[in-house]
Motif scaffolding. Structure first.
Motif, PDB file in Angstrom:
ATOM      1  N   SER A   1      45.803  -9.823  89.796  1.00 43.64           N
ATOM      2  CA  SER A   1      46.002 -11.265  89.881  1.00 43.64           C
ATOM      3  C   SER A   1      44.921 -12.064  89.150  1.00 43.64           C
ATOM      4  CB  SER A   1      46.045 -11.695  91.346  1.00 43.64           C
ATOM      5  OG  SER A   1      47.228 -11.212  91.935  1.00 43.64           O
ATOM      6  N   LYS A   2      43.694 -11.610  89.260  1.00 40.50           N
ATOM      7  CA  LYS A   2      42.581 -12.325  88.610  1.00 40.50           C
ATOM      8  C   LYS A   2      42.771 -12.390  87.103  1.00 40.50           C
ATOM      9  CE  LYS A   2      38.892 -13.275  91.440  1.00 40.50           C
ATOM     10  NZ  LYS A   2      37.906 -12.547  92.246  1.00 40.50           N
ATOM     11  N   GLU A   3      43.134 -11.212  86.539  1.00 42.72           N
ATOM     12  CA  GLU A   3      43.312 -11.125  85.090  1.00 42.72           C
ATOM     13  C   GLU A   3      44.486 -11.995  84.656  1.00 42.72           C
ATOM     14  OE1 GLU A   3      42.354  -6.649  84.011  1.00 42.72           O
ATOM     15  OE2 GLU A   3      43.583  -6.797  85.817  1.00 42.72           O
TER      16      GLU A   3
ATOM     17  N   GLU B   1      45.614 -14.595  86.173  1.00 38.41           N
ATOM     18  CA  GLU B   1      45.204 -15.986  86.317  1.00 38.41           C
ATOM     19  C   GLU B   1      44.443 -16.452  85.074  1.00 38.41           C
ATOM     20  OE1 GLU B   1      43.429 -16.792  90.137  1.00 38.41           O
ATOM     21  OE2 GLU B   1      42.460 -18.592  89.335  1.00 38.41           O
TER      22      GLU B   1
END
Length: 1018
Positions: free
Chosen positions: A981-983, A985
RNA sequence: GCUCGGGUGGUGGAACUGGUAGACACGCAGGACUUAAAAUCCUGUGGCCUUAACAGCUGUGCGGGUUCGAUUCCCGCCCCGAGUACCA
């Protein structure tokens, strides 16, 4: 390739279908035998009645669906039973026999042949060796046999199953019969038999014993109110009566007290209700059955009659409202009326009872809630308050339900309320509604029927909630010995005798007035020949006409026959072993096939056939004859295919309502005078024709005679001329004569069935069509518009579309696909042939994967490309899921997508195409068999294996995420599926479009659902 | 009245447990091939604004709510279809 080859440049459906239908029949491709190595699957279509009209496009809908399932299950390795036969006894053939004198068996045979031809043309894979017909003596032998078992059985409420009548006799011999033995008895019959001891039983003469046993047999004869239909000359079961008229023919039905054979289905009420929870049937059918069974839990209460040694039993579901009772109402047929009516009221009561009894069912239905009633002069004593309450008679109380008497609680029952208001009877409120509703009105506007609230004005019940009060009231009633908790069912016993010819003879003869069943080894009792299919002069059923038709030459046979539903109540068992001469079906067969796995048919059988077949199944189960107590595990109702009728608006006769035709002697022309009538539309029409002139001269090229002397049959107005339809009769025109909502007059005046139509006059905007010619009268168009309307498809509505026509034009495979493509199976929809081109093009496109336009074979043996496998396996997955869910419309779409994509990929790979053909073969068996053979296979495609879906081919490494800002999709960004999810985002926020929408603000939150969506909240 | 279904483009309909509304097909419009037609193929097609593209607004019977997000869930209402009807 060696086989006979037709022109391969194009998809030649008629050759292909003929070839395979012949081959299937010759090789018995669909023959089924017991195979214990395979799991079984039983697919059944509801028994058709072979009507003279043949099949229309609506009928095969369910047959095609079940055929697809059957073929699919076979490919999946099941041993599939998929039979077909005919519910061949019945009224239409007999009515036809009455009119023409032709034996109903001939009509039936012809109709069956026609049905069979039509079914075969659709390519349905039935095992025709198992065909059955209910009118076949080999078949009704066993229908009669089951009747005998019913006659020889009773229902033991202790063991909760049907048992041989011998166990009841044993019970009588040892214990006799006392009223206290309720637990072993059923229904309301405990009221009609006096108790006796074991010794008394032994001392009774035969006849008396038999008479008593008749009160317990599951097939019994008694005097009861029945639905008598004078026009059909027969009685009808409750489910055969709709809105007070017969379901078939729509003739009036009246209540009549008659001696009748009935089946004691009511003893199965509780099991029929409970076992609904064990089967996968549509909610609507289950609900309909629940309502039909109509269980209600309540209490019996006895009211003593003031100054008379009589008592009235009532049934109530609201014993809590006992203190609200202000009167008692009896049904007009109630047996105590005569005894309790006071001298003063005798005349009035007699008059009322006479009036109420002679109102037909129809009147009772139509005069909804017309309140009628009569005071008897007598009073009952309230069992708790000791108050006197008046006893009334009212026809809102039904004889057939409960005890035929109710306690009137006007404050909390809307019917009692209406009755009390009408006759000015006292109203006592005893339930105080929840705060919001509680106005505690003195003059109640309506009753408060809800089972919620607190009891008031009710002595020892005061302050209790309704539910608790019900419990307490029943306790008190039981303590006082004036009643007990009781369950009532709306379900009535099924009237079994029909005063008709074309049905199974009931295997009974009469000896000294007592009915005796035939010995089983003398079955079948054949339907005798009669000289006429009508009742005898003295009103006996047609079988009474049979010459010398007596058991052993001396005892009269029963003259009524079985109802239409007898044969269909067990046919699913006969299919398992249709030729068995010694049993209704062999033990092994019954053990192997068990029950129907999927039953398909219309919802119109909800409370008739589907209840009776469950009843008979439970009965046979109780006797240990079959291993299942429900006939069908899963039941699906296909939606009705409606027709689109073409309506025209009609006045009856021209001179009758709008005009007249005269000869003008001076000109020799015929004159059509249109004069104003009360009908506004005519004025409008005349105005449209060009002004105020109300007389229009018509030059008629034909001789005056032919125009005038033959009456103008009907006058029709083109649809756009009709503003309000009130003054018109709507008439159906044959849809074959209509194109785009306009009458094709060339066809119309040439059509063969126009005998009653030639003299019809058509008024259009610009003139008149009459006898094949158009007579221009004004400026407007000469087109005659019809108005389309969706209604039931039927011959009488001239809106029937015949499957044969579609098959001739497009082939059976196209028809099959199209019927499935039309929409969800269970949904009703009007038939429109528009759109069938799509499925036809699909098959042609499929063909193009195998042959190019020059008829050259394209199939290669290369290893399939990943893209091709992906398309194939996506389709396998989808189609398999869809068939399991009976969602055939979406699987047809999936096939279309598949073929479109394979075409784009120019795929002509053997392994891919082979699998595709197998996948499609349940839907379009003919073309698939042909292509399968072209692919070099020797055996029928029906013996192939359904391809196995391999999810590896569908695996994706990246996904084009729809990225939304505040829930609105703004851009799609392709991202690797392995990203966290971080990537994700980070990637999303870096995107230019996203940046634009952010307008420099910081996102509050970013939601990432893997493989689905990214949503940025600002 | 009660019970059960159902309201999505011009049409039939699709959308998994809330996650790109309109898949697929018909129809329509335009184009290719053809002397022409049929057949076939290609392109477009919810509505609105805009010359057009880009972009935007709007949109699953109506009104409200829950949610980052509703054709989907909740509340109220309207309409259509089917069954049932004085069942105490």
């Amino acid at each position: 390739m060696q086989q006979v080859r037709v022109n391969m440049t194009e998809y030649q459906f008629s050759e292909i279908e003929k070839k395979w239908q012949q081959r299937w029949a010759a090789q018995k491709t669909y023959k089924t035998t017991i195979d214990k190595d395979k799991p079984k699957y039983y697919v059944l279509d509801m028994f058709p009645y072979p009507s003279g009209a043949g099949l229309h496009v609506g009928h095969p809908l369910g047959y095609i669906a079940s055929d697809i399932v059957a073929r699919y299950k076979k490919l999946k390795g099941f041993n599939v039973l998929h039979p077909m036969g005919y519910d061949a006894f019945g009224l239409p053939a007999e009515q036809y026999a009455i009119q023409t004198g032709q034996h109903p068996s001939i009509t039936t045979k012809n109709n069956i042949e026609r049905y069979r031809q039509q079914l075969d043309k659709i390519g349905l894979g039935y095992d025709w060796d198992r065909e059955i017909k209910t009118c076949d003596p080999e078949y009704y032998h066993w229908t009669q046999w089951i009747f005998i078992q019913l006659f020889n059985s009773w229902y033991n409420n202790e063991t909760n199953k049907a048992e041989s009548i011998q166990t009841l006799i044993a019970h009588f011999k040892t214990k006799g019969f006392h009223e206290s033995h309720h637990s072993i008895l059923t229904g309301n019959i405990e009221h009609s038999i006096a108790s006796f001891t074991a010794e008394e039983w032994e001392s009774f003469p035969q006849e008396k014993q038999q008479d008593i046993l008749l009160n317990f047999r599951l097939a019994y004869i008694n005097e009861a109110f029945v639905n008598w239909c004078p026009a059909l000359g027969t009685v009808l079961a409750n489910d055969e009566v709709k809105d007070g008229v017969s379901e078939r023919g729509g003739y009036p039905v009246e209540r009549k007290l008659m001696k009748q054979w009935s089946l004691r289905i009511t003893v199965y009420a509780e099991r029929l209700l409970n076992d609904l929870d064990t089967i996968e049937w549509s909610d609507s059918i289950k609900e309909a059955q629940r309502n039909w069974i109509g269980k209600s839990v309540g209490s019996g209460v006895t009211f003593k009659v003031d100054n008379l040694p009589l008592q009235i039993d009532v049934f109530t579901t609201r014993p809590d409202t006992i203190f609200g009772v202000t009167f008692i109402t009896l049904a007009p047929e109630h047996e105590l009326i005569e005894q309790l009516t006071t001298a003063e009221y005798k005349t009035l009561v007699d008059e009322y009872v006479h009036y109420a009894k002679n109102r037909s069912e129809r009147e009772r239905q139509t005069e909804v809630r017309k309140i009628t009633g009569q005071f008897t002069g007598a009073y009952a004593i309230h069992p708790f308050s000791r108050k006197k309450v008046p006893i009334w008679i009212g026809d809102y109380v039904l004889v057939g339900y409960g005890t035929g008497a109710v306690m009137g609680v006007p404050a909390h029952d809307n019917r009692d309320f209406a009755f009390a208001k009408h006759f000015g009877l006292e109203i006592i409120q005893v339930v105080h509604a929840a705060e919001a509703i509680a106005n505690n009105q003195k003059n109640l506007e309506q009753s408060y029927d809800a089972k919620e609230g607190t009891l008031i004005n009710s002595d020892f019940l005061n302050g209790l909630e309704v539910k608790a009060a019900i419990r307490k009231a029943i306790e008190a009633i039981e303590q006082k010995g004036i009643g007990e908790g009781k369950i009532n069912y709306r379900l009535r016993d099924a009237v079994f005798g029909r005063q008709r010819y074309w049905g199974e003879p009931i295997p009974v003869y009469y000896k000294e007035g007592l009915p005796c069943v035939l010995p089983e080894n003398e079955l079948p009792l054949l339907l005798p020949e009669v000289n006429k299919y009508l009742p005898t002069e003295d009103g006996e059923p047609p079988l009474a006409r049979a010459h010398n038709w007596k058991y052993k030459g001396q005892y009269d046979y029963e003259h009524t026959t079985m109802p239409g539903w007898a044969g269909s109540s067990w046919y699913f068992l006969r299919y398992m072993d249709p030729q068995n001469k010694n049993r209704f079906a062999g033990k092994d067969e019954v053990a192997y096939w068990q029950q129907v796995d999927l039953y398909l048919g219309g919802s119109e059988h909800a409370t008739g056939h589907l209840l009776y077949v469950r009843f008979w199944t439970k009965f046979l189960y109780d006797l240990g004859l079959i291993p299942v107590n429900e006939p069908a595990k899963k039941l699906v109702n296909q939606g009705m295919i409606q027709g689109i009728s073409e309506k025209v608006f009609s006045f009856f006769k021209l001179d009758y309502s709008i005009g007249a035709l005269d000869e003008d002697s001076s000109t020799g022309c015929s004159t059509l005078s249109l004069y104003s009538s009360q009908i506004v539309e005519v004025d409008d029409y005349i105005e449209k024709l060009g002004g105020q002139e109300k007389e229009i001269k018509l030059t008629i090229p034909e001789p005056y005679d032919s125009f005038i002397k033959k009456d103008i049959n009907r006058t029709f107005l083109s649809a756009e001329l009709v503003k309000s339809t009130d003054n018109f009769q709507k008439i159906n025109l044959d849809i074959k004569l209509i194109e785009n909502n306009k009458v094709n007059f060339k066809k119309y005046f040439e059509s063969e069935n126009s005998s009653n139509q030639v003299n019809n006059l058509f008024l259009c905007e610009g003139g008149i069509w009459f006898k094949g010619k158009f007579h221009r009268l004004g400026e407007g168009s000469n087109e005659f518009k019809t108005s389309p309307e969706v209604e039931k498809m039927s011959k009488s509505k001239w809106n029937v579309v015949n499957p044969d026509e579609i098959i001739n034009q497009y082939g059976a495979d196209t028809l099959r696909l199209y019927e499935m493509f039309l929409g969800p199976l269970e949904q009703s929809k009007p038939w429109s042939t528009q759109g069938i081109e799509g499925t036809f093009r699909f098959l042609k496109k499929l063909w193009r994967l195998f042959y190019n336009q020059n008829g050259e074979w394209l199939v290669t043996d290369e290893t399939p490309a990943p893209a091709e496998l992906k398309v194939l396996h996506k389709t396998i997955k989808k189609v398999q899921e869809d068939i399991e869910n009976l969602s055939f419309n979406t699987s047809v779409s999936a096939f279309m997508v598949c073929v479109n994509e394979l075409s784009d990929l120019k795929c002509s790979n053997r392994s891919v195409l082979s699998d595709l053909v197998i996948l499609l073969s349940p839907f379009a068996p003919h073309i698939c068999e042909e292509l399968w053979e072209q692919l070099g296979n020797k055996e029928s495609i029906t013996n192939a294996n359904f391809p196995v879906h391999n999810p590896d081919y569908l695996a994706e490494s990246s996904f084009s995420y729809p990225v939304s800002i505040n829930g609105k999709v703004r851009v799609n960004i392709e991202m690797d599926l392995s990203l966290e999810s971080k990537e994700v985002e980070a990637l999303v926020l870096a995107d230019a479009t996203v940046q634009k929408w952010l307008e420099g603000k910081q996102p509050k939150k970013v939601i990432h659902v893997k493989g689905r969506i990214v949503n940025v909240v600002v």
